[in-house]
Design an enzyme around this catalytic site. Structure first.
Site, PDB file in Angstrom:
ATOM      1  CB  CYS A  73     -51.613 -11.271  21.910  1.00 38.40           C
ATOM      2  SG  CYS A  73     -51.938 -12.948  21.345  1.00 38.40           S
ATOM      3  CB  CYS A 184     -48.879 -13.105  14.471  1.00 37.69           C
ATOM      4  SG  CYS A 184     -47.983 -13.845  15.866  1.00 37.69           S
TER       5      CYS A 184
HETATM    6  N1  DGL Z   1     -48.203 -12.921  19.321  1.00 36.19           N
HETATM    7  C1  DGL Z   1     -49.483 -13.486  19.253  1.00 36.19           C
HETATM    8  C2  DGL Z   1     -50.369 -12.869  18.196  1.00 36.19           C
HETATM    9  O1  DGL Z   1     -50.216 -11.702  17.894  1.00 36.19           O
HETATM   10  C3  DGL Z   1     -49.673 -14.962  19.411  1.00 36.19           C
HETATM   11  C4  DGL Z   1     -48.636 -15.918  18.965  1.00 36.19           C
HETATM   12  C5  DGL Z   1     -48.960 -17.284  19.538  1.00 36.19           C
HETATM   13  O2  DGL Z   1     -48.748 -17.465  20.741  1.00 36.19           O
HETATM   14  O3  DGL Z   1     -49.453 -18.141  18.790  1.00 36.19           O
HETATM   15  O4  DGL Z   1     -51.247 -13.500  17.672  1.00 36.19           O
END
Ligand code: DGL
Length: 257
Positions: A73, A184
């Site tokens: 993440c 993301c």
């Molecule tokens: N998948 C996550 C990232 O890479 C976060 C997405 C979220 O929950 O806002 O930032």
């Protein structure tokens, strides 16, 4: 069999998990999603730090023998990687926007970053840009809608085309860039659909492959062969019950701050 734990707010980290699995099919995987607080991109740094500390506490308490933790993440990594590392001896690999490869491969020296609101504006990301993309013009875009569209696509196998088009119109990605960093982990899940609506001259770049190489390198120090080879199922965990009905194999876990 080495055990890799992959963490994200939702299903975004599966875009990293698939690279890990194809690079290291012999490893055992656990996937933890903190969907109680999804989207992370709208959370504060303090909250995200405390969730990661709680995750590490849970790993310790449940005596899971984890060899590597992948914070799959960008939001959690850019906000809380340093804090997380202070709370465990287990190696942690963070996933951060692939600014460096995008900048070095860009011919026009004009790139974009598409990330969550948190990642797009935090200090870690600003430092990445000033360290590695000093010679580039960098356009910064953020979206929470795309996170939600990717979640829907994953769980219901349906692309919300109108919603996607409307959001891309709002974001209005400059057609002059030649690299767009998907900062993301949710975005590669709908990557091929994003590409359809962007100039074909824009190459999408994410960190998945590089992360798999990094984890493989770390695990090479704990000799995969000696520890046995076997393709185990992924163990799934979630912090909120929604979507659990979609899979009987997801276990509910509580992260206590
Ligand atoms: N998948 C996550 C990232 O890479 C976060 C997405 C979220 O929950 O806002 O930032």
């Amino acid at each position: 069999m080495p055990h890799v734990l992959v963490f994200d707010s939702g299903i975004g980290g599966t875009s990293v998990l698939s690279h890990l699995q194809s690079t290291m099919p012999q490893a055992q995987y656990s996937y933890v999603m903190d969907n109680e607080l999804l989207p992370y991109g709208l959370q504060s740094q303090e909250i995200i730090k405390s969730r990661l500390v709680a995750l590490l506490h849970w790993i310790k308490q449940t005596e899971k023998s984890v060899d590597v933790i992948v914070i799959a993440c960008n939001t959690a990594s850019t906000y809380a990687l340093a804090t997380a590392r202070q709370h465990t001896d287990i190696p942690i690999v963070g996933v951060v926007p692939a600014i460096k490869p995008a900048a070095s491969s860009s011919e026009k020296k004009h790139i974009g970053l598409l990330a969550t609101p948190a990642t797009s504006k935090n200090t870690y990301t600003a430092n990445l840009i000033s360290s590695f993309a000093n010679d580039c013009q960098v356009e910064i875009y953020h979206s929470t809608q795309l996170v939600s569209i990717a979640e829907h696509y994953y769980w219901y196998e349906e692309l919300q085309i109108e919603r996607l088009k409307t959001e891309l119109e709002r974001i209005n990605i400059c057609p002059e860039i030649d690299r767009l960093v998907l900062g993301c982990t949710h975005f590669p899940i709908i990557g091929e659909h994003l590409q359809q609506y962007l100039s074909q001259k824009i190459t999408l770049i994410d960190s998945g492959e590089a992360i798999a190489r990094r984890v493989k390198h770390i695990l090479s120090t704990c000799s995969l062969e000696e520890r046995g080879i076997g393709l185990g199922p992924v163990h799934w965990y979630a912090t909120a019950p929604d979507k659990l009905e979609k899979s009987v194999n997801i276990n509910l876990l509580k992260l206590v701050n």
